[in-house]
Scaffold this active site. Structure first.
Site, short mmCIF file in Angstrom:
data_model
loop_
_atom_site.label_atom_id
_atom_site.label_comp_id
_atom_site.label_asym_id
_atom_site.label_seq_id
_atom_site.Cartn_x
_atom_site.Cartn_y
_atom_site.Cartn_z
N GLY A 67 0.11 -13.20 12.22
CA GLY A 67 -0.47 -14.67 12.20
C GLY A 67 -1.33 -15.04 13.58
N SER A 92 7.42 -0.37 7.97
CA SER A 92 6.62 -0.76 6.66
C SER A 92 7.58 -1.34 5.41
CB SER A 92 5.62 0.30 6.26
OG SER A 92 5.53 -0.03 5.11
N PHE A 127 1.26 3.43 2.62
CA PHE A 127 0.80 4.61 3.51
C PHE A 127 -0.33 5.38 2.67
CE2 PHE A 127 4.83 4.91 6.23
CZ PHE A 127 4.52 3.80 6.95
N MET A 173 0.67 -1.25 0.15
CA MET A 173 -0.09 0.23 0.00
C MET A 173 0.94 1.08 -0.14
SD MET A 173 -3.13 -1.41 0.08
CE MET A 173 -4.46 -0.27 0.78
N LYS A 230 7.16 0.25 16.53
CA LYS A 230 6.56 -1.12 15.82
C LYS A 230 8.02 -1.43 14.84
CE LYS A 230 3.22 -3.42 12.89
NZ LYS A 230 2.01 -3.16 12.38
C1 LIG Z 1 -3.49 -4.24 3.86
C2 LIG Z 1 -2.35 -3.89 4.96
C3 LIG Z 1 -2.26 -2.77 5.47
C4 LIG Z 1 -1.28 -2.54 6.34
N1 LIG Z 1 -0.99 -1.16 6.64
C5 LIG Z 1 -0.17 -1.06 7.61
C6 LIG Z 1 0.12 0.39 8.41
O1 LIG Z 1 -0.41 1.49 7.86
N2 LIG Z 1 0.88 0.42 9.32
C7 LIG Z 1 1.40 -0.62 10.08
O2 LIG Z 1 2.24 -0.36 10.98
N3 LIG Z 1 1.09 -1.96 9.74
C8 LIG Z 1 0.48 -2.07 8.55
N4 LIG Z 1 -0.10 -3.32 8.25
C9 LIG Z 1 0.73 -4.66 8.97
C10 LIG Z 1 -0.18 -5.02 10.08
O3 LIG Z 1 -0.52 -4.08 11.17
C11 LIG Z 1 0.44 -6.15 10.82
O4 LIG Z 1 1.59 -5.97 11.31
C12 LIG Z 1 0.70 -7.24 9.65
O5 LIG Z 1 -0.24 -7.58 8.92
C13 LIG Z 1 0.86 -8.57 10.56
O6 LIG Z 1 -0.34 -8.99 11.31
P1 LIG Z 1 -1.39 -10.04 10.74
O7 LIG Z 1 -0.81 -11.33 10.43
O8 LIG Z 1 -2.30 -10.19 12.02
O9 LIG Z 1 -2.03 -9.35 9.76
C14 LIG Z 1 -0.84 -3.51 7.26
C15 LIG Z 1 -1.22 -4.92 6.66
C16 LIG Z 1 -2.15 -5.09 5.77
C17 LIG Z 1 -2.39 -6.55 5.17
#
Ligand SMILES: Cc1cc2nc3c(=O)[nH]c(=O)nc-3n(C[C@H](O)[C@H](O)[C@H](O)COP(=O)(O)O)c2cc1C
Length: 336
Positions: free
Chosen positions: A296, A173, A117, A115, A206
């Site tokens: 996850g 990110s 941001f 994406m 983070k």
């Molecule tokens: C579409 C999408 C957009 C994301 N945007 C951000 C973001 O703007 N800032 C951020 O710190 N993490 C972002 N993440 C990461 C998530 O916060 C998270 O760290 C990552 O998806 C792993 O967790 P999960 O396995 O539960 O999805 C994004 C993830 C996805 C899938």
């Protein structure tokens, strides 16, 4: 059941960005459809616990990125999350990277995004925080901020801090190359020093994940080097007095289906890596600093393993998409 059998197939028939827009429209115009998924708030502030510097009903958070523009956080909070992270928001509005930039890998219960941001900028986000925050009740509100200069990030912090309970600084990110300037010690020192002078609320950092992965779980040869980088960033952040570390962001991945050719991998596929990283970071920085485990986590058993590895709270993103709105309630019943 309703979610997995009816709502999810409908949403998954759309591309993920469209599905997200549809969700936002429902929150705005037909909010009553979410009534069956609402979790009754305890309304008992005395029963809240202090974790990672914030007061919460439970230790399950919505990870950054789902509600980038502060449009739906009040609705998601009603699904039983202990805290919600809005953003990542930047000082000025950003369009983000070229499309396609978000896809599902349903066979792995995973997502890939590049994406970069996309967000409406901090002014608009602050306006929405003011409008919707009163609907939150007991759910704590964290705002994720980022940028590529100390000035940009400090201005963002000044603007959002009065409207939230804590700030999460996104240095990780995989889709925004410029933020890697803060992976250099001198630059991070300058940034954290400035933020410490400005802030009066808890600051979380983070962290990035280790190395570049492939969907089959094989790592590139940058694994060891990037592991050391993550541990150094963690140690350095702790020395600067941050209040918690979030471990970790999505995993860097090469993906020819993204317009950029790369992205961040999220979802069930990350759980073993999350546990490894939590253990490593915990061993490296000691017991005092709270860690938010992210990556996850789909159910109570994942969350219990992440907590056992050394996390203080857990954060969920992909789990909300694949498991549905009951995910926070199911996890919080077990880890509290
Ligand atoms: C579409 C999408 C957009 C994301 N945007 C951000 C973001 O703007 N800032 C951020 O710190 N993490 C972002 N993440 C990461 C998530 O916060 C998270 O760290 C990552 O998806 C792993 O967790 P999960 O396995 O539960 O999805 C994004 C993830 C996805 C899938």
């Amino acid at each position: 059941m309703i979610y997995k059998n009816i709502i999810r197939p409908l949403l998954f028939s759309l591309n993920p960005e469209k599905a997200h827009k549809v969700y936002e429209l429902f929150v705005e115009y037909l909010p009553f459809v979410f009534l069956p998924f609402r979790v009754k708030s305890s309304n008992n502030l005395a029963a809240q616990k202090l974790v990672s510097g914030i007061n919460v009903d439970n230790r399950v958070g919505l990870a950054a990125g789902f509600d980038k523009n502060a449009k739906v956080f009040h609705s998601i909070a009603s699904f039983g999350f202990g805290y919600i992270i809005v953003g990542t928001v930047t000082l000025l509005p950003k369009e983000g990277n070229a499309k396609p930039r978000f896809r599902r890998l349903s066979q792995y219960q995973a997502l890939v995004n590049s994406m970069g941001f996309p967000n409406d900028g901090v002014d608009k986000v602050v306006q929405r925080l003011c409008s919707y925050r009163p609907k939150l009740r007991n759910t704590a509100l964290v705002v994720s901020i980022s940028g590529t200069t100390v000035h940009e990030i400090s201005e963002c912090l000044k603007m959002v801090e009065p409207f939230c309970d804590a700030i999460e600084l996104n240095l990780s990110s995989p889709n925004t190359k410029g933020i890697k300037v803060f992976h250099q010690k001198e630059n991070l020192r300058e940034l954290l020093k400035e933020l410490n002078e400005l802030r009066s609320k808890p600051l979380w950092v983070k962290l990035p994940s280790y190395g570049t992965a492939q969907v089959n779980g094989v790592y590139g040869d940058d694994y060891q080097k990037s592991k050391q980088l993550v541990l150094n960033l963690a140690q350095f952040s702790v020395e600067f007095g941050v209040d918690a570390l979030t471990v970790a962001n999505s995993r860097s991945i090469n993906d020819s289906q993204m317009a950029t050719g790369f992205g961040g991998l999220s979802g069930k596929i990350l759980i073993e890596d999350t546990i490894t990283m939590i253990k490593d970071v915990r061993n490296h920085v000691g017991d005092l600093i709270p860690l938010n485990g992210c990556g996850g986590i789909f159910d109570a058993s994942d969350a219990e393993r992440v907590i056992k590895a050394g996390a203080t709270t857990v954060q969920v993103y992909s789990g909300l998409i694949y498991e549905g709105p009951t995910v926070a309630k199911n996890i919080s019943k077990s880890i509290g």
